[in-house]
Design a protein around this motif. Structure first.
Motif, short mmCIF file in Angstrom:
data_model
loop_
_atom_site.label_atom_id
_atom_site.label_comp_id
_atom_site.label_asym_id
_atom_site.label_seq_id
_atom_site.Cartn_x
_atom_site.Cartn_y
_atom_site.Cartn_z
N ARG A 233 0.81 -1.22 0.00
CA ARG A 233 0.00 0.00 0.00
C ARG A 233 0.85 1.28 0.00
NH1 ARG A 233 -4.90 -1.51 4.24
NH2 ARG A 233 -5.78 -3.23 3.01
N PRO A 234 1.91 1.37 0.81
CA PRO A 234 2.69 2.61 0.78
C PRO A 234 3.27 2.90 -0.61
CG PRO A 234 3.24 1.34 2.73
CD PRO A 234 2.39 0.45 1.87
N VAL A 235 3.76 1.86 -1.29
CA VAL A 235 4.33 2.05 -2.62
C VAL A 235 3.25 2.46 -3.61
CG1 VAL A 235 5.51 0.90 -4.54
CG2 VAL A 235 6.22 0.45 -2.19
N PHE A 236 2.09 1.82 -3.54
CA PHE A 236 1.01 2.15 -4.47
C PHE A 236 0.50 3.57 -4.23
CE2 PHE A 236 -0.02 -2.61 -4.77
CZ PHE A 236 0.78 -2.74 -5.89
N CYS A 237 0.41 3.98 -2.98
CA CYS A 237 -0.03 5.34 -2.68
C CYS A 237 0.98 6.36 -3.20
CB CYS A 237 -0.25 5.50 -1.18
SG CYS A 237 -1.71 4.63 -0.56
N LEU A 238 2.25 6.03 -3.10
CA LEU A 238 3.28 6.90 -3.66
C LEU A 238 3.15 6.99 -5.17
CD1 LEU A 238 5.88 8.57 -3.32
CD2 LEU A 238 7.17 6.42 -3.42
N ARG A 239 2.88 5.87 -5.82
CA ARG A 239 2.71 5.87 -7.28
C ARG A 239 1.48 6.68 -7.69
NH1 ARG A 239 3.29 0.36 -10.44
NH2 ARG A 239 1.57 -0.30 -9.11
N GLU A 240 0.40 6.55 -6.92
CA GLU A 240 -0.80 7.33 -7.25
C GLU A 240 -0.52 8.82 -7.15
OE1 GLU A 240 -4.14 6.60 -8.40
OE2 GLU A 240 -2.76 5.01 -9.00
N TYR A 241 0.23 9.22 -6.13
CA TYR A 241 0.58 10.63 -6.00
C TYR A 241 1.34 11.10 -7.24
CZ TYR A 241 2.96 14.83 -4.39
OH TYR A 241 3.45 16.12 -4.28
N CYS A 242 2.33 10.33 -7.65
CA CYS A 242 3.11 10.71 -8.83
C CYS A 242 2.24 10.74 -10.08
CB CYS A 242 4.27 9.73 -9.03
SG CYS A 242 5.51 9.78 -7.71
N SER A 243 1.33 9.79 -10.23
CA SER A 243 0.45 9.75 -11.40
C SER A 243 -0.46 10.98 -11.45
CB SER A 243 -0.40 8.47 -11.38
OG SER A 243 0.41 7.32 -11.48
N LEU A 244 -0.99 11.37 -10.29
CA LEU A 244 -1.86 12.54 -10.25
C LEU A 244 -1.09 13.82 -10.55
CD1 LEU A 244 -4.01 11.52 -7.15
CD2 LEU A 244 -4.81 11.72 -9.51
N VAL A 245 0.13 13.90 -10.05
CA VAL A 245 0.97 15.07 -10.36
C VAL A 245 1.24 15.15 -11.87
CG1 VAL A 245 3.29 16.05 -10.09
CG2 VAL A 245 2.03 15.22 -8.08
N ILE A 246 1.53 14.00 -12.49
CA ILE A 246 1.78 13.98 -13.93
C ILE A 246 0.54 14.38 -14.70
CG2 ILE A 246 2.28 12.45 -15.87
CD1 ILE A 246 4.15 10.90 -13.97
N LEU A 247 -0.62 13.89 -14.28
CA LEU A 247 -1.87 14.28 -14.95
C LEU A 247 -2.07 15.79 -14.88
CD1 LEU A 247 -4.54 11.60 -13.93
CD2 LEU A 247 -3.61 12.02 -16.21
N ALA A 248 -1.85 16.34 -13.71
CA ALA A 248 -2.02 17.80 -13.54
C ALA A 248 -0.98 18.57 -14.35
CB ALA A 248 -1.93 18.16 -12.07
N ALA A 249 0.26 18.10 -14.36
CA ALA A 249 1.33 18.80 -15.06
C ALA A 249 1.16 18.76 -16.56
CB ALA A 249 2.68 18.21 -14.67
N THR A 250 0.51 17.73 -17.08
CA THR A 250 0.32 17.61 -18.53
C THR A 250 -1.06 18.07 -18.98
OG1 THR A 250 -0.34 15.28 -18.21
CG2 THR A 250 1.98 15.72 -18.73
N ASN A 251 -1.78 18.76 -18.07
CA ASN A 251 -3.10 19.31 -18.39
C ASN A 251 -4.10 18.26 -18.82
OD1 ASN A 251 -2.38 22.06 -17.92
ND2 ASN A 251 -1.39 22.13 -19.92
N ARG A 252 -3.98 17.06 -18.24
CA ARG A 252 -4.94 16.00 -18.55
C ARG A 252 -5.86 15.75 -17.37
NH1 ARG A 252 -1.60 11.00 -20.87
NH2 ARG A 252 -0.16 11.59 -19.19
#
Length: 253
Positions: A233-252
């Motif tokens: 769970r800690p690793v997956f939550c970290l990955r979700e954070y990174c994925s959401l940041v990427i979505l926001a950064a790429t205007n998606r």
């Protein structure tokens, strides 16, 4: 403060090495490597603010303050995202009546689903058995390190565990969550042009992003929550954070 950066460096190095052997957690090694670099740079800047000449001290102080601000922003946003993930990790009652269940891919081991993927398949199977009129769409293509498309392995598992093959459709071209949903929608639009209801099946930590992407694609943002392996769970939550940041950064987003 110098001691804190030494601790961060050591923790980042240790955690990065622990995450390196497994393909599931290997991405986290990059994050922990970045933590090591951050700690080393901040340690250097801290020393320069104390022992360099006036100009270097001024530059180092500015960069050090920027580093503190950046780290503070990451900590605050990470905590906020974890709260959103926690609040989204539930099954919607409407999912029991959905005509189509989209099961998102999560990696395979040879010809068997990974533990994370298996929990998604179990949740989808249970929901489908409670709603005999529903159809399952298994989503996932073949990765570079995989012997088969994820969708094929997912379908085989479901059939082995009591779901009739005729109730399962395969989406076997996608390589990420966005494509999982987009390509599944193409199948749905061809299969049921008059309209349909949907629910996405994934682990709780994934459902905040999955619901959002479903809504973006014009599908019902309804979800079935599968349990997550506790040790990952800690690793997956970290990955979700990174994925959401990427979505926001790429205007998606």
């Amino acid at each position: 403060m110098s001691r804190l950066y030494r601790i961060l460096f050591s923790a980042g190095l240790l955690l990065g090495l622990l995450c390196l052997p497994s393909p599931i957690t290997r991405f986290a090694s990059v994050i922990f490597a970045a933590l090591c670099v951050y700690a080393a740079v901040m340690q250097l800047l801290l020393r320069l603010t104390q022992h360099a000449n006036r100009i270097i001290r001024r530059i180092a102080s500015t960069l050090y303050a920027f580093g503190i601000a950046a780290a503070s922003m990451i900590v605050v946003t990470f905590a906020a995202v974890q709260l959103l993930l926690l609040r989204s990790a539930h099954t919607d009652p409407e999912a029991e009546r959905a005509q189509y269940l989209l099961v998102l891919g999560a990696g395979i081991r040879e010809d068997r689903p990974s533990n994370t993927l298996r929990t998604r398949l179990e949740a989808a199977r249970d929901c489908a058995l409670r709603n005999p009129s529903s159809t399952i769409i298994v989503c996932g293509g073949q990765g570079d390190d995989e012997d088969y498309p994820e969708a094929l392995v997912m379908k085989n598992w479901l059939v082995e565990h009591g779901v009739p093959a005729e109730r399962i459709r395969m989406e076997d071209r996608s390589t990420n969550t966005i494509e999982n949903i987009a390509f599944a929608k193409e199948i749905l639009d061809r299969t049921a042009p008059a309209g349909y209801t949907t629910a996405v099946v994934s682990n709780g930590f994934h459902l905040f992003r999955a619901r959002h992407l479903m809504a973006q694609a014009g599908l019902d943002p309804v979800a079935v929550s599968a349990p997550s392996p506790w040790h990952l769970r800690p690793v997956f939550c970290l990955r979700e954070y990174c994925s959401l940041v990427i979505l926001a950064a790429t205007n998606r987003w």
